[in-house]
Every structure is written in structure tokens, then in C-alpha cells.
Design a protein around this motif. Structure first.
Motif, PDB file in Angstrom:
ATOM      1  N   PRO B 422       0.847  -1.195   0.000  1.00 22.42           N
ATOM      2  CA  PRO B 422       0.000   0.000   0.000  1.00 22.42           C
ATOM      3  C   PRO B 422       0.885   1.249   0.000  1.00 22.42           C
ATOM      4  O   PRO B 422       1.979   1.240   0.565  1.00 22.42           O
ATOM      5  CB  PRO B 422      -0.780  -0.101   1.311  1.00 22.42           C
ATOM      6  CG  PRO B 422      -0.665  -1.513   1.724  1.00 22.42           C
ATOM      7  CD  PRO B 422       0.628  -2.023   1.188  1.00 22.42           C
ATOM      8  N   SER B 423       0.387   2.265  -0.659  1.00 20.67           N
ATOM      9  CA  SER B 423       1.137   3.511  -0.707  1.00 20.67           C
ATOM     10  C   SER B 423       0.555   4.435   0.353  1.00 20.67           C
ATOM     11  O   SER B 423      -0.544   4.950   0.183  1.00 20.67           O
ATOM     12  CB  SER B 423       0.985   4.111  -2.100  1.00 20.67           C
ATOM     13  OG  SER B 423       1.506   5.400  -2.112  1.00 20.67           O
ATOM     14  N   VAL B 424       1.279   4.587   1.472  1.00 18.73           N
ATOM     15  CA  VAL B 424       0.733   5.339   2.605  1.00 18.73           C
ATOM     16  C   VAL B 424       1.602   6.563   2.880  1.00 18.73           C
ATOM     17  O   VAL B 424       2.680   6.447   3.454  1.00 18.73           O
ATOM     18  CB  VAL B 424       0.662   4.463   3.874  1.00 18.73           C
ATOM     19  CG1 VAL B 424      -0.013   5.216   4.998  1.00 18.73           C
ATOM     20  CG2 VAL B 424      -0.065   3.185   3.573  1.00 18.73           C
ATOM     21  N   PRO B 425       1.176   7.742   2.452  1.00 20.54           N
ATOM     22  CA  PRO B 425       1.979   8.926   2.711  1.00 20.54           C
ATOM     23  C   PRO B 425       2.020   9.229   4.207  1.00 20.54           C
ATOM     24  O   PRO B 425       1.038   9.011   4.904  1.00 20.54           O
ATOM     25  CB  PRO B 425       1.242  10.042   1.977  1.00 20.54           C
ATOM     26  CG  PRO B 425       0.179   9.370   1.193  1.00 20.54           C
ATOM     27  CD  PRO B 425      -0.090   8.059   1.831  1.00 20.54           C
ATOM     28  N   GLY B 426       3.132   9.724   4.671  1.00 26.32           N
ATOM     29  CA  GLY B 426       3.187  10.082   6.077  1.00 26.32           C
ATOM     30  C   GLY B 426       4.585   9.958   6.620  1.00 26.32           C
ATOM     31  O   GLY B 426       5.489   9.461   5.949  1.00 26.32           O
ATOM     32  N   ASP B 427       4.698  10.403   7.808  1.00 34.53           N
ATOM     33  CA  ASP B 427       5.991  10.475   8.439  1.00 34.53           C
ATOM     34  C   ASP B 427       6.686   9.133   8.524  1.00 34.53           C
ATOM     35  O   ASP B 427       7.889   9.009   8.349  1.00 34.53           O
ATOM     36  CB  ASP B 427       5.772  11.050   9.844  1.00 34.53           C
ATOM     37  CG  ASP B 427       7.063  11.614  10.389  1.00 34.53           C
ATOM     38  OD1 ASP B 427       7.955  11.893   9.555  1.00 34.53           O
ATOM     39  OD2 ASP B 427       7.157  11.763  11.600  1.00 34.53           O
ATOM     40  N   GLU B 428       5.919   8.120   8.808  1.00 36.22           N
ATOM     41  CA  GLU B 428       6.504   6.806   9.047  1.00 36.22           C
ATOM     42  C   GLU B 428       6.865   6.083   7.749  1.00 36.22           C
ATOM     43  O   GLU B 428       7.507   5.070   7.776  1.00 36.22           O
ATOM     44  CB  GLU B 428       5.507   5.936   9.831  1.00 36.22           C
ATOM     45  CG  GLU B 428       5.271   6.385  11.252  1.00 36.22           C
ATOM     46  CD  GLU B 428       6.531   6.342  12.077  1.00 36.22           C
ATOM     47  OE1 GLU B 428       7.217   5.307  12.014  1.00 36.22           O
ATOM     48  OE2 GLU B 428       6.838   7.330  12.752  1.00 36.22           O
ATOM     49  N   SER B 429       6.393   6.602   6.650  1.00 36.17           N
ATOM     50  CA  SER B 429       6.609   5.854   5.423  1.00 36.17           C
ATOM     51  C   SER B 429       6.866   6.764   4.241  1.00 36.17           C
ATOM     52  O   SER B 429       6.159   6.753   3.261  1.00 36.17           O
ATOM     53  CB  SER B 429       5.386   4.985   5.139  1.00 36.17           C
ATOM     54  OG  SER B 429       4.255   5.826   5.124  1.00 36.17           O
TER      55      SER B 429
END
Lengths: 303, 706
Positions: B422-429
Motif C-alpha cells: 500500500p502507498s501510505v503517505p506520512g511520516d513513518e513511510s
């Protein structure tokens, strides 16, 4: 020779032929009579190997016909409604029979065409019912069968053609010892044509006999008694004459008995009738009498 | 000598030969017209293709850089396309039509009481009667095809086209496969002649199985997909045609069925099937040989036992009737269930549809074949058994398809696992900004073939596989079961894709494809995802690390609000500008302060958003979308990318891959400096589009952005 032994044929739950047994001698013309649905056509189809038996056996010259090309090449069946390929002519049907029956005779075919006067090139579906039947007979007879099975063959034939057909068949029976089994409702046609006759009713054989013996062995009589016969005398008559049918109307007694003419006359004379007359039965009358004796209520059907 | 002559005579007069030759003669007019049509369609069609294209390809050598061999190859390809067009649009339909007419004409005697009297009284056993007719049909059907293919070959050779598409045997290969599948088709058709009692029921049965089977396979596949999360079709394409030889004939031509349908729809034969005849797997040939032999054996067996009195009945063998009826009942049941369920998105409606569909299909079939309700009650036990089968199948899916949903292999059993995360934008990824690939794959460029494809990364190290299995098991927590096909709340705003294919050490594979909603509160799932994304192997697939300033190709900006949209681009960057952009971007990406706010929402917020969106939709107001700033790159030469990606490419492709292309990076919101720089560098090329002309200051569509 055709030997039918305890032969049974069922269509689902319906028992069309129930353990029938009789024999058809070689070179005879066997008339198969019976009511509608009695099983005549079923028997013919069984004889020519169209139907497989569900019990008992049929043997033609000692072999079973079903799936037996050797036997089937000797037997030819002309059904009540003969089948022709779409758009076929007598010639094309003849080619079919010629290919399939090793015994085919082209000479006989041409002779029969000439006798019946049919155009070989005419499409069969353009022919009249009688002509279509003639076409089927020509093809069947040209295979030079040892056994000819005919179902209601006289239907649609004019009197001249009937006589012609009878003559052709009789000649072949005489010349080649061909055996003919013919199922028909037209008992008058069979009367002067068959030498044996069998009556089938509800899947069983009521009787099977030589036609002359049959006709000589069954008689109808009418007698007038004064005073009218008493019940005791009637019972005595029944005992003496093997009566199939007996009706009393006042002083007049009508009966059908399975006895020769002399026995019937002598028996009746012992009761001193005012008037008596004894006559042989036509085949149709024999048929009706036997059917009634078998419980076939004609009045119910005719009403 | 006498005995030799006698046995020769016997053979000549054998029942089989007599039937065969009579049947050949009886059908000579039909066969003549069929031959004329087939011979006219194929060689003449191909000849017209040659004549129509010859001048073009002759002149081509004057202006093309291609070698004469390449031009000849292209000409051959065109001729092959003509061949395929004629085959799919004319020859195959003609051959199928011929076999149907032929069978109806020559085997229908067993369906008529009068014709049975004639044929079954003949001094011929059933087997030679059947086989003689069958053989005549095959010869009548195949010989004209062979003549047609032979003439086509002659047409090609005499026109200087030898070895179309590099294979001199191509036409004969096509003929061989067509002969095989057409023979199967005839056997299939004849089998139903034997088991059915009349011509209409024969036609209905053949149509029901030949057309119904592929539809039922598709419905079954769709049903499994609706029930089972992660379902990836387990039905091979060959299964769709397995009981439908008419369609199998088409499957020998690439897109054969599609082009046949297109030609019918267009009313023209202008569409051209592409590609050469498929490299048909040996299993295909084995299946159709076995299918043909089995059905032929069954036909002979049943015909030998077929009662003459069955003519004009519904069927001659109740088992055949039961099988076709059950097939129709299953198809009708699952089909109506899916239609009703999809329309109403409701499971009760789905199961009601299942029952109603079954009753209707069963009743209609029975009424049609028996022309009424005669003995209808006798079929009720068979209906109950069929319903039990359907019920059993659906219950199996309801409980997870015999462990299909919950199945994750032991990490120790896995040799490799291919995946798309999954393409999950955010700090952790933030890796999702870096693994800037297309749809989860890597776009490759093969200059020689001018061909592009995508690759999927994979893990094979034990630790990596462990992490992937962990993540997969977390995904499964989203699907606790029991499983129902409809009424699922689909949160499309937060949907993510996850595909995974495990290749086990024993050679088996296990493939799953999920579309799942991801929320902020899926803490364990996100944590497992982050663990995978931080794996060194995963990082090695990230193309970002292979990029350099000189590869920067262009910049793009897209801004959107409710009144207008603005777009700008710059693809004429100087070397200095490229360096500046890349340096700014990498500095921000690598900064310890990189902090991109996650756009994941909680499940509760998603619910509210969903309701709000529904309200907006009702008021005709659509929701806005965020701006985007993109850096696009030139293709990366293969020798400049990571060894892992190179290994992936080398392993998958035999053709030399020269570059990886199609790379672009979406600049995160927190990279404010980079965004500002891109904005500046693209400003002079920007254009704003207004949705409402009244609001356009210049009263003209495009305008400079401010």
C-alpha cells in the motif's frame, strides 16, 4: 422360420407385448390382427431388430435379429408410415437400399418400377400417399427379402394396386418361399390373402391359427325355439359348443361357437328348433367375437 | 489367392464402408457449397491481402531504414493478419455452421420414429452405422479446410511470401489445431445427438453447455471474488473453454473470440487479429484429444444402448438430461443472485436471487425440454440435490473457502514473495514518495523492441519474508469473517492495494490481491507495513537512490480550487537549475526534520467524511483536492541503478534492458523549499483555467497565474 418365445417389450411402465409365444412357418403369409395399441407394430419392429427385447426372445432362422446384420439382411420392414430422406426420389432411395442391402436386385427393382408404373425421378414427397407406399414396397421387395414385414400396407392403395401387390407377394412366396408377416386392420384384405392369422390383444396373443382351420372351426348360428329355451338348456348349449358369444331375444338365440358346422347344427337340432341356420364367420366377425370374448367391449367404443 | 480376394471383397462391402460412402454421396451438395465457401474465404482473402499490400511494401524499401528482410517480415505479418481475419471471421464460423447442419441432417434420424424404423432395421450394426456417418462428417468438414489451407500456402509461395511470420508451418499449425478442436466440436455435437431425444432438445443442450459453461465459469469466478477477500482468480482461462469446443476453436487465434464478436458487431471484417497463432501448450492438445476420444467412446457406447423407442422423447438418457439441467440451474441461480445482489447491494436479496434463479432456471429448462409440466415432480429430488450443491458451495465461501482467506504460508516454506505494498503517505513511510514507480512496478525501457513493462519487487531472504508474512497476517485482521458478498461498506477515499505472491519451496504459488481501507487507528498494520518498508532489501528497490541532478528532466505544478485550476511546467531547465532543484529536494528529504503529516484518518473520521461527502454530493458540491509538485526524470541507464533492481530485470527479461524510465517524484507538502523553487521555475509557463467565464478577469479561458 420365426420363433417368438415369451417375448416381452416394455415402454417405460407400459407393457406393449407380454410374454407372447408363437411360431411363423417359412413360406407362409401371416396376418397379424388386433385392436389399436395391441402391439402389432411393436412386434413387427421387434422382428426386424429395431427394438431390443425386454424379455424372452425372437429367433429368425435360429438367430436373434437385434444387432445381427446377418439376420437383418434377410428381413425387410415396411412400416405404416415409411420414411424417406428429405428431397429424395425413388431412384435415390433405391441407391440407399442398394448400398445397405447386399441382396439388392436391380433387375427386380426395374421390374417392380415398371409394374407399379412409378417415375423414378419424381421427388417422393410430391407423390400421393398410395404412391409413397408403392415406392416403399418397391425398395423393400427389390432387396429380395426372405422375410417381409408389412404394417398396414394396404392403406392408401387403390383396389387395383392392392390386387397387384397381393399377386407380387404371392408369387414371391411361391417362387422364393418368402415369409410375409402383415399387420392390418383391414381384415377383409387379409381374409383372402393370409394362410395364417394371429390375434394380439393388450400385448398378449389371443389366438394364432391357420386361417382355414380358424374359419372352419368357428361358426355363428341363429335358431328359433318354441317355447323359448330355459336357462338350463342354454347352459347345456354352452357346455357343448364352446360358445364365445350368445344372445337371446325372446324365442331367438344367436350364438358364436368354436365348433365346426356339423357339430353346431347337430347340437342345435337336439333342442328341436323351429328354425336354425349355421354360417361360417368372416375374419372380421371372428376378430370381433374373439375380441369380445377377451373382454374388449365394442359397445363401449362405438357408443 | 482366393482368400485374399475374399477378404478384400469383405472389406469393400463392410458396413462401415457402405455407410461412409453412402453418407458422403448423400451430402455431396452440402459439402460442395461448404468447400466453395471455405476455399473462397481463405486463399482468396489472403490473395486479396497480398495484392492490396504488395505495392506498399515494394515501395517501402525506398524510404525505410529497415532491411529487405525486415520489410519481408512485415509483409509476411500483414499476410498472416489477413489469414487470421479470414479464419476468425469466415472460415471458423462457416465450419461450425457446417458441422451443426451436417449433424442435424445426418444424425437426426435417431430422433424420428419413422426414420429410426428405416435406419435401425438396416442390416448394419449400430457401431459401424454411427462411425461411418461420423467419419463421413469429419472428412467432409476437414478436407475442404485442408484444401483451403494448402491453396493459401500456394498463393503465398507463388507471391514470394515464404514462411509467414518466420514459420513456414504456420498455416499447417493453424490447420492442425483447428482440425483438433473442430473434431472435438463435432464429437461434442454428435454426443448430444445421441443423448437427446429430439432435435430441439439437442440444439438446446448443445447451446446450453457450449455457451452456458463459459458463462457459468465467469459467474463462479465473480462469486468467489465477491465472497473471498484477497481472491485472485484460480480458474485458468483454459477452463472457460474446457467444455465448449466451439470457443476452443477460437482460442487458437490470439483474441480470436474478441475479433469474431467485433466483426459481428461492426458488420465488417476490418478488424485485424494481432499476433501469430499462440504457442498452444501441450496440455491444450492433450485435453482436446482426451475430450474427443472420451466423448466418442461415450457416444458409441450410448448409441449402442440407445433404445429406438427413445426417438421423439425429451432425452434418451436421463443422466444427460440431469447433468444439463443441473448446469443450467447452477448458472441461473448464481447469475440471478449476482445480478440482484449487485443491484441492491444486499445479501438477503442475493440469497433470494439464488433461490429464485434456481427455481426459474430449473422450471424453464424442464418445461422447455418436456414441452410442459409432465412428470415435473419427478425432477424435484434432482433439484434438491442441485440446491444442496449450490448451498454447500456458498457455505464453503461463507466460512472462508476452506481456509482460502486465512491461508498464509509458513515463512520457512517460502522461496520468494513478490509484492506491491500500500502507498501510505506520512511520516513513518516517506518511502512511498521515493519508490516513485508506476502502479507499484518499475517501468522498463527496451529500446531495441520499443517496449515497456513493469516489474514487481520481491523478497527471498528469510527475515524479509518473515516481515511480509507478518504484514499479511495483520492485513487479515481486517477480514475476520464470516464472509458475505454484498453489503460491504466501501470507503473508497481510504482504499489501498496490497498484492502478494508467495512462491513456495515445493513449487506451488499462493497469490492474493487486497483492496483494503487503511486508517490511522490500524496501528499494528501500519507498524508491520513500516517494518517492511524499512528493510534494506525494500530500500534497495527504491529508485530515488539511483537518481542524480543531471537526470532531472522537468518540473510540473498543478493547483486546484473550487473556481479554477492552475498548471505549469518547465522542461527546459539549465544544468544549474537542475542541480539546485535536486540539492534542495534531497536536503529536505534527508533532513531529520522531515515531517509529512499523514493523510490517514481514523475510522471514525472516515465515517464522518463519508457522510459529509454524501451530503456534498447531494448538494452538488464536490470536494477539493490537494496541489501537486512533481519532478520528472530522464531514463536511468541500467548500469546506474541498484544491483537488486538490475537482478530483478535480468531475471525476468531475456531481451537486453537498457534503461529504466518513467520516473517522477511527487514532492511532499513538508518540502516547502523545493515546492517554492518549483513554483518559481515554472511560473512563466503557467496557465489558469476558470470553470466559469464570468469569474475570469480577462474573460478568456487560459490566463497567467499570479
Amino acid at each position: 422360420m420365426i420363433e417368438i418365445s415369451s417375448y416381452t417389450k416394455k415402454f417405460g411402465k407400459l407393457v406393449a407385448l407380454n410374454q407372447i409365444s408363437f411360431t411363423i412357418a417359412e413360406g407362409s403369409i401371416f396376418g397379424l390382427v388386433g385392436s389399436n395399441g395391441a402391439g402389432k407394430s411393436t412386434l413387427l419392429r421387434s422382428l426386424c431388430g429395431v427394438y431390443a427385447p425386454d424379455g424372452g426372445s425372437i429367433q429368425i432362422d435360429g438367430e436373434k435379429p437385434f444387432e445381427n446384420p446377418k439376420v437383418k439382411s434377410k428381413v425387410v420392414f415396411v412400416p405404416d408410415f415409411p420414411y424417406y430422406m428429405p428431397q429424395s426420389s425413388l431412384r435415390s432411395m433405391a441407391k440407399f437400399y442398394q448400398k445397405m442391402y447386399p441382396t439388392w436386385s436391380n433387375t427386380e427393382y426395374l421390374r417392380l418400377c415398371s409394374l407399379f408404373g412409378l417415375n423414378q425421378k419424381t421427388k417422393i414427397h410430391n407423390m400421393s400417399k398410395g404412391m409413397q407406399r408403392q415406392a416403399a414396397l418397391i425398395c423393400a421387395l427389390a432387396t429380395m427379402p426372405e422375410y417381409l414385414l408389412l404394417d398396414e400396407v394396404f392403406d392408401g392403395l387403390d383396389p387395383v394396386m392392392r390386387q397387384l401387390l397381393k399377386r407380387i407377394i404371392s408369387d414371391q412366396v411361391v417362387d422364393r418361399k418368402m415369409t410375409v408377416v402383415i399387420a392390418s386392420h383391414n381384415l377383409r384384405e387379409l381374409e383372402d390373402f393370409c394362410d395364417h392369422v394371429g390375434l394380439i390383444h393388450e400385448g398378449g396373443v389371443i389366438f394364432e391359427q391357420e386361417l382355414d382351420a380358424l374359419k372352419l372351426g368357428i361358426h355363428k348360428a341363429q335358431a328359433v325355439f318354441q317355447p323359448p329355451l330355459e336357462q338350463q338348456q342354454i347352459e347345456w348349449l354352452k357346455e357343448q359348443l364352446d360358445i364365445i358369444k350368445l344372445e337371446t331375444r325372446g324365442s331367438m338365440v344367436s350364438l358364436v361357437a368354436r365348433k365346426d358346422q356339423e357339430t353346431v347344427e347337430n347340437t342345435l337340432s337336439q333342442l328341436e328348433p323351429v328354425f336354425s341356420e349355421t354360417l361360417p364367420l368372416s375374419l372380421e366377425e371372428v376378430f370381433i367375437s374373439e375380441m369380445e370374448a377377451a373382454g374388449y367391449d365394442l359397445n363401449k367404443i362405438l357408443s | 489367392m482366393t482368400s485374399t480376394r475374399s477378404s478384400r471383397e469383405e472389406r469393400k462391402n463392410s458396413s462401415f464402408r457402405r455407410v461412409f460412402w453412402w453418407t458422403m454421396g448423400y451430402n455431396r451438395v452440402l459439402t460442395f457449397f461448404y468447400t466453395m465457401f471455405v476455399v473462397g474465404a481463405l486463399p482468396v482473402g489472403v490473395l486479396l491481402g497480398i495484392i492490396g499490400n504488395r505495392d506498399y511494401y515494394t515501395d517501402m524499401s525506398n524510404w525505410t531504414e529497415s532491411t529487405p528482410e525486415e520489410v519481408a517480415q512485415m509483409f509476411g505479418d500483414t499476410v498472416r493478419q489477413s489469414f487470421n481475419v479470414q479464419l476468425t471471421s469466415l472460415v471458423i464460423p462457416l465450419a461450425i455452421l457446417f458441422l451443426l447442419v451436417w449433424c442435424a441432417r445426418n444424425f437426426s434420424y435417431m430422433h424420428g420414429r419413422r426414420s429410426v424404423d428405416l435406419f435401425h432395421a438396416l442390416p448394419v450394426r449400430r457401431t459401424p452405422l454411427f462411425m461411418g456417418t461420423y467419419a463421413a462428417g469429419l472428412i467432409s468438414m476437414l478436407v475442404p479446410l485442408a484444401v483451403s489451407v494448402g491453396l493459401t500456402e500456394v498463393v503465398c509461395v507463388t507471391n514470394g511470401i515464404r514462411g509467414v511470420a518466420g514459420s513456414p508451418a504456420l498455416f499447417w499449425q493453424a490447420f492442425g489445431l483447428m482440425a483438433l478442436t473442430m473434431t472435438a466440436s463435432m464429437t461434442f455435437t454428435v454426443f448430444f445427438m445421441v443423448v437427446s431425444g429430439n432435435l430441439l432438445n439437442w440444439f438446446l443442450s448443445v447451446s446450453a453447455v457450449a455457451l452456458g459453461w463459459p458463462v457459468i465459469c465467469a459467474i463462479a469466478n465473480f462469486t468467489m471474488s465477491a465472497f473471498l477477500p484477497g481472491y485472485v482468480s484460480v480458474l485458468p482461462m483454459a477452463l472457460y473453454t474446457a467444455l465448449s469446443p466451439y470457443f476452443a476453436v477460437y482460442s487458437i487465434i490470439p483474441n480470436g473470440i474478441y475479433y469474431m464478436l467485433a466483426s459481428i458487431q461492426d458488420g465488417s471484417y476490418s478488424v485485424e487479429p494481432d499476433g501469430v497463432i499462440y504457442n498452444i501448450p501441450v496440455e491444450f492438445v492433450i485435453w482436446w484429444v482426451c475430450f474427443t476420444l472420451l466423448l466418442l467412446a461415450l457416444s458409441v457406447f450410448y448409441y449402442g444402448r440407445r433404445k429406438s423407442e427413445c426417438a421423439e422423447n425429451a432425452f434418451s438418457f436421463p443422466a444427460a438430461r440431469g447433468a444439463v439441467r443441473s448446469l443450467m440451474t447452477i448458472g441461473g441461480s448464481l447469475g440471478l443472485g449476482l445480478v440482484v445482489g449487485t443491484l441492491l447491494d444486499n445479501n438477503t436479496a442475493y440469497f433470494a436471487g439464488i433461490v429464485i434463479g434456481a427455481v426459474v432456471a430449473h422450471t424453464v429448462f424442464q418445461v422447455v425440454i418436456t414441452r410442459g409440466f409432465r412428470r415435473f415432480w419427478v425432477t424435484i429430488p434432482a433439484f434438491v440435490v442441485t440446491m444442496a450443491l449450490i448451498g454447500g458451495g456458498l457455505y464453503t465461501l461463507y466460512t472462508g473457502g476452506l481456509g482460502y482467506v486465512s491461508r498464509i504460508p509458513q515463512a520457512g516454506d517460502v522461496e520468494r514473495v513478490d509484492f506491491t505494498l500500500p502507498s501510505v503517505p506520512g511520516d513513518e513511510s516517506k518511502e512511498c514518495y521515493l519508490a516513485v514507480n508506476n502502479g507499484g512496478g518499475i517501468t522498463l525501457l527496451n529500446k531495441e523492441m520499443e517496449w515497456e513493462d513493469q516489474l514487481t519487487p520481491y523478497f527471498s531472504k528469510q527475515g524479509d519474508v518473515d516481515a511480509m508474512c507478518q504484514f499479511h497476517s495483520q492485513v487479515l485482521t481486517k477480514y475476520p469473517g464470516p464472509y458475505l458478498p454484498f453489503g460491504k461498506k466501501m470507503d473508497y477515499n481510504n482504499m489501498q492495494n496490497f498484492t502478494v505472491t508467495y512462491t513456495l519451496k515445493d513449487g506451488r504459488t499462493l497469490q492474493r490481491d487486497y483492496t483494503l481501507p487503511l486508517y490511522q487507528d490500524d496501528e499494528n498494520l501500519l507498524s508491520a507495513l513500516a517494518t517492511v518498508q524499512k528493510l534494506p532489501t525494500y530500500q534497495s528497490y527504491i529508485l530515488y537512490y539511483s537518481l542524480k541532478a543531471d537526470l532531472v528532466l522537468s518540473l510540473d505544478v498543478y493547483k486546484y480550487n473550487e473556481k479554477s485550476e492552475y498548471s505549469a511546467g518547465n522542461n527546459e531547465l539549465t544544468a544549474e537549475q537542475k542541480k539546485q532543484v535536486w540539492a534542495t529536494f534531497t536536503q529536505e528529504m534527508n533532513s531529520p526534520d522531515f515531517s509529512e503529516p499523514s493523510d490517514l484518518v481514523t475510522a471514525e473520521e472516515a465515517e464522518k467524511e463519508s457522510n459529509a461527502e454524501a451530503a456534498e454530493d447531494e448538494n452538488g458540491i464536490s470536494s477539493g483536492s490537494s496541489d501537486s509538485f512533481t519532478i520528472s526524470f530522464d531514463s536511468i541507464p541500467l548500469d546506474q541503478i541498484s544491483p537488486e533492481i538490475r537482478a530483478l530485470i535480468t531475471e525476468e527479461y531475456q531481451h537486453p534492458i537498457v534503461a529504466v524510465e518513467g520516473i517522477s517524484i511527487n514532492v511532499p507538502q513538508c518540502c516547502t523549499k523545493t515546492r517554492k523553487l518549483i513554483d518559481d521555475l515554472t511560473k512563466q509557463n503557467g496557465e489558469t483555467y476558470y470553470y466559469n467565464e464570468d469569474e475570469d478577469p480577462a474573460d478568456a479561458g487560459p490566463a497567467d497565474a499570479s
